[in-house]
Design a protein around this motif. Structure first.
Motif, PDB file in Angstrom:
ATOM      1  N   THR A 282     -11.027   2.541   4.519  1.00  0.00           N
ATOM      2  CA  THR A 282     -10.986   3.634   5.486  1.00  0.00           C
ATOM      3  C   THR A 282     -11.770   3.259   6.742  1.00  0.00           C
ATOM      4  O   THR A 282     -12.578   2.324   6.750  1.00  0.00           O
ATOM      5  CB  THR A 282     -11.592   4.922   4.895  1.00  0.00           C
ATOM      6  OG1 THR A 282     -12.956   4.671   4.523  1.00  0.00           O
ATOM      7  CG2 THR A 282     -10.813   5.391   3.677  1.00  0.00           C
TER       8      THR A 282
ATOM      9  N   GLY B 260     -10.370   8.033   7.631  1.00  0.00           N
ATOM     10  CA  GLY B 260      -8.944   7.928   7.337  1.00  0.00           C
ATOM     11  C   GLY B 260      -8.572   6.563   6.798  1.00  0.00           C
ATOM     12  O   GLY B 260      -9.240   5.559   7.094  1.00  0.00           O
ATOM     13  N   GLY B 261      -7.506   6.517   5.993  1.00  0.00           N
ATOM     14  CA  GLY B 261      -7.052   5.254   5.445  1.00  0.00           C
ATOM     15  C   GLY B 261      -6.482   4.341   6.521  1.00  0.00           C
ATOM     16  O   GLY B 261      -5.912   4.806   7.516  1.00  0.00           O
TER      17      GLY B 261
ATOM     18  N   SER C 237     -15.478   0.988   3.939  1.00  0.00           N
ATOM     19  CA  SER C 237     -15.438   1.866   5.103  1.00  0.00           C
ATOM     20  C   SER C 237     -15.819   1.022   6.310  1.00  0.00           C
ATOM     21  O   SER C 237     -16.989   0.625   6.474  1.00  0.00           O
ATOM     22  CB  SER C 237     -16.411   3.036   4.929  1.00  0.00           C
ATOM     23  OG  SER C 237     -16.398   3.875   6.072  1.00  0.00           O
TER      24      SER C 237
ATOM     25  N   ASN D 205      -1.881   4.592   3.474  1.00  0.00           N
ATOM     26  CA  ASN D 205      -3.014   5.484   3.211  1.00  0.00           C
ATOM     27  C   ASN D 205      -4.318   4.722   2.973  1.00  0.00           C
ATOM     28  O   ASN D 205      -5.326   5.315   2.595  1.00  0.00           O
ATOM     29  CB  ASN D 205      -2.717   6.388   2.016  1.00  0.00           C
ATOM     30  CG  ASN D 205      -2.419   5.606   0.739  1.00  0.00           C
ATOM     31  OD1 ASN D 205      -2.509   4.377   0.721  1.00  0.00           O
ATOM     32  ND2 ASN D 205      -2.049   6.318  -0.321  1.00  0.00           N
ATOM     33  N   GLY D 206      -4.280   3.409   3.178  1.00  0.00           N
ATOM     34  CA  GLY D 206      -5.471   2.591   3.001  1.00  0.00           C
ATOM     35  C   GLY D 206      -5.695   2.116   1.581  1.00  0.00           C
ATOM     36  O   GLY D 206      -6.625   1.342   1.324  1.00  0.00           O
TER      37      GLY D 206
ATOM     38  N   ARG E 241      -9.674   1.487  -1.805  1.00  0.00           N
ATOM     39  CA  ARG E 241      -9.186   2.047  -0.551  1.00  0.00           C
ATOM     40  C   ARG E 241     -10.045   1.560   0.605  1.00  0.00           C
ATOM     41  O   ARG E 241     -11.268   1.396   0.457  1.00  0.00           O
ATOM     42  CB  ARG E 241      -9.207   3.577  -0.601  1.00  0.00           C
ATOM     43  CG  ARG E 241      -8.483   4.260   0.573  1.00  0.00           C
ATOM     44  CD  ARG E 241      -8.435   5.756   0.392  1.00  0.00           C
ATOM     45  NE  ARG E 241      -7.603   6.396   1.405  1.00  0.00           N
ATOM     46  CZ  ARG E 241      -7.962   7.458   2.108  1.00  0.00           C
ATOM     47  NH1 ARG E 241      -9.136   8.042   1.889  1.00  0.00           N
ATOM     48  NH2 ARG E 241      -7.148   7.969   3.011  1.00  0.00           N
TER      49      ARG E 241
END
Length: 218
Positions: free
Chosen positions: A97, A101-102, A185, A126-127, A95
């Motif tokens: 982010t 948040g994604g 991230s 949603n990432g 994922r």
């Protein structure tokens, strides 16, 4: 050896242009006809969990086809034994982010230790991402790319605006398995703006502005 039916074999010319394709039959055999004399490259393609592979044996799920071994084709003859021995590949999920948040539409790139792009996968709304094409077992370096104003990274957690993908830490792909938790991230980056003018308005030039870091890297 177990023959694989339904495997697409693509033929590309020396300039990287698509030339023709065929699908393997129940015995695993294929034949592609009507090629002009010249030099070509062959690539397997499938969505059945086998890594896309260049002849001879180079993993290539999105790489430059000209990285493969050249195949010479002569008029009125058949170039035979252009064979592929495929094993099961592996997948990667994770994922991306920013601010918790994604983030959608971030390209997650997978690079070989020799510095060649093997494949890439965009993130969903949603990432999250899962590689669509299987990767051959082995080591890969993972890097993000985006045009959304976020600072790209190499895995794990290293900002990488202009660095080499292989400057990160490699992940391992295992046959028949999914490597999870390859997450990023990303922080917002800064911007530069300005105005470019022509000393002579009649000049027909289209200048671009390039940015280099303090070490001189683009």
């Amino acid at each position: 050896k177990q023959p694989i039916e339904g495997m697409t074999v693509e033929i590309w010319d020396a300039n990287g242009e698509f030339a023709n394709a065929a699908v393997s039959d129940a015995t695993g055999d294929y034949e592609i006809n009507g090629l002009p004399a010249g030099t070509y490259h062959a690539l397997t393609w499938n969505d059945r969990g086998y890594p896309s592979t260049l002849y001879t044996g180079y993993p290539c799920a999105g790489c430059e086809v000209t990285l493969g071994t050249p195949i010479s084709v002569t008029a009125s003859t058949t170039t035979s034994n252009i064979d592929f021995a495929l094993g099961a590949g592996g997948f990667v999920e994770g994922r991306v982010t920013s601010a918790g948040g994604g983030v959608a539409d971030i390209h997650v790139e997978f690079w070989t230790p020799s510095g060649h792009l093997a494949t890439w996968q965009p993130t969903q709304a949603n990432g999250r991402y899962t590689t669509e094409w299987a990767l051959a077992p082995g080591s890969y370096f993972v890097k993000t790319w985006n045009d959304q104003g976020l600072i790209n990274q190499v895995y794990p957690d290293r900002s990488c605006g202009s660095c080499e993908p292989t400057s990160g830490s490699a992940i391992e792909i295992t046959a028949g398995a999914t490597t999870s938790g390859i997450d990023f991230s990303l922080d917002p980056g800064g911007s530069i703006s300005g105005t470019v003018t022509l000393a002579n308005p009649s000049d027909t030039v289209f200048p671009n502005v390039q940015v280099f870091d303090q070490t001189g890297k683009w």
